[in-house]
Design an enzyme around this catalytic site. Sequence first.
Site, PDB file in Angstrom:
ATOM      1  N   LYS A   1      39.501  41.195  31.612  1.00 12.12           N
ATOM      2  CA  LYS A   1      38.972  42.329  32.373  1.00 12.12           C
ATOM      3  C   LYS A   1      38.931  43.421  30.508  1.00 12.12           C
ATOM      4  O   LYS A   1      39.722  43.369  30.328  1.00 12.12           O
ATOM      5  CB  LYS A   1      39.610  43.122  33.045  1.00 12.12           C
TER       6      LYS A   1
ATOM      7  N   CYS B   1      35.585  43.905  39.143  1.00 16.85           N
ATOM      8  CA  CYS B   1      36.323  45.152  39.518  1.00 16.85           C
ATOM      9  C   CYS B   1      34.613  46.011  39.371  1.00 16.85           C
ATOM     10  O   CYS B   1      33.733  45.573  39.166  1.00 16.85           O
ATOM     11  CB  CYS B   1      37.036  46.042  39.956  1.00 16.85           C
TER      12      CYS B   1
ATOM     13  N   GLU C   1      38.302  39.620  42.701  1.00 16.22           N
ATOM     14  CA  GLU C   1      39.294  39.770  41.947  1.00 16.22           C
ATOM     15  C   GLU C   1      40.959  39.076  42.564  1.00 16.22           C
ATOM     16  O   GLU C   1      41.167  39.586  43.537  1.00 16.22           O
ATOM     17  CB  GLU C   1      39.404  41.730  41.101  1.00 16.22           C
TER      18      GLU C   1
END
Length: 506
Positions: A334, A383, A271
């Site tokens: 995301k 994440c 990430e």
Amino acid sequence: MNVRKLLPDTTTLSAAVSGGLLALAFPRPDLAFLAWFALVPLLLVMARRPFRSGFVAGLTFFAAVLYWVNIVMTTYGHLHPVLSVVAWLLLSAYLALFFAAATWAACRLKEQCGYAYPLTLPVLWVALEFLRSFLLSGFPWALLGYSQQSLPALLQSVELFGVYGLSYLLILVNAVIAEWLLTRRKGGRRPLAAAVTALALVLAAWCYGTWRLGSDLDDRPDRLRTTVVQGNIPQDIKWDPDFQQETVRIYRDLSLTAVKHERSRLLIWPEAATPFYYQDGGKLADAVTALPRESGAALLFGSPAYRREGGKTSYLNSVFLLDELGREKGRSDKVHLVPFGEYVPVKKFLPFIDKLVVGIGDFSPGVINPLPLDGHQVGALVCYEAIFPELARESVRQGSDLLVNVTNDAWFGNSSAPWQHLAMVRFRAVENRVWIARAANTGISAFIAPSGRVLGATELFVPAVATVEVGLGARPGLYARTGDLIPLLFLAICVLWLVQTRRRLR
């Protein structure tokens, strides 16, 4: 002075013991067997103070499991230690309310309707865990079933009922043990039917898992040699403009070495591996784009991004995929953002609170977008998106043959959190029977097979690469197909039960 008044009563002490034992069942120390009886001390005394005892157990449990929140807030959020402790306890207290609601409702149903704990408590517990997964944006960290991640045979059952199935079994066994001890103490009728049911369900789960492990869960006709790259970039300099060139060099050198020795076809960086806007181009972006052409391998990497619509700029936490010629094949943004980490909820009411991520404004959510790779699809979980089953499930429904979890667990320091995070990722692999490649900035980087096996796990806080030949193609189980129908049903049952108790009171 009466010293006895200063000491906690037996109800409070028993509840705290349950919370502490339950915390020990999670990574680390990962003593999974404790979860099968950890709540018995609480269940034996909760009738005296139903809400308070559940709250104390929950507060003890979450404070122990989430102790690492203080590392995040003091080291990287630069919060005063006193304020950090207050915030940590407030978060733990909020999550403890779900424990308290379960014990209060179970005691109320027993008092008003005569329903035994083994009947009600597992249903209440699962319903409240499900509620916790989406209420106030959701925080399904440390659901009870995750405590069994180290037991491969039991882990296989999550393809049928998800993590909630294991939570149900654990609470059922705890409730049966407690009910047996309570009836023995009071001379009542022992819950033989409940005990037989619990034993049968546990044996069924174990036998099913053993049978599934005997099959070729991890084999796939199409395979892809994949490398995850762990740059180990310190968090305090990650967003320093003076260190950007060095960051790219570290990742390039690790990647080229891995390709030379392992002949990888896909390289995965973590990430925000590129702490700049790759989409803007420039010298640093060109160095990233050149890597696939030099190595002959496709490259998937995390990078901040933005989009402009109607004069408004939205910032995104994104993943880019380049093919072996350096051509951009797509971007996935995301979807589920971290409150106070990537954005501040109701910011206009909390102008004094800043988020923990530095260098970029508030992020905006994206949509699930599997990325094309040589006739297959790659789904990205950024994440802590990996702790939400519905995101992995939807990515597979949209055609993902491989899931990739890119993350930066440097926030957690050298704590239990990276191990807890990895444990939850294992469930996503089993639920969807799909390979998952996990690239973490400081670790733990690893590969998770559809059986839940962890391969190539790296150490924490060291530069590292790991290469595994992953299989392509998902074989979703029952849970991946039906979703959260059972937790939803349990939630509806709980509402009906509570309505029933109100009518009886009237």
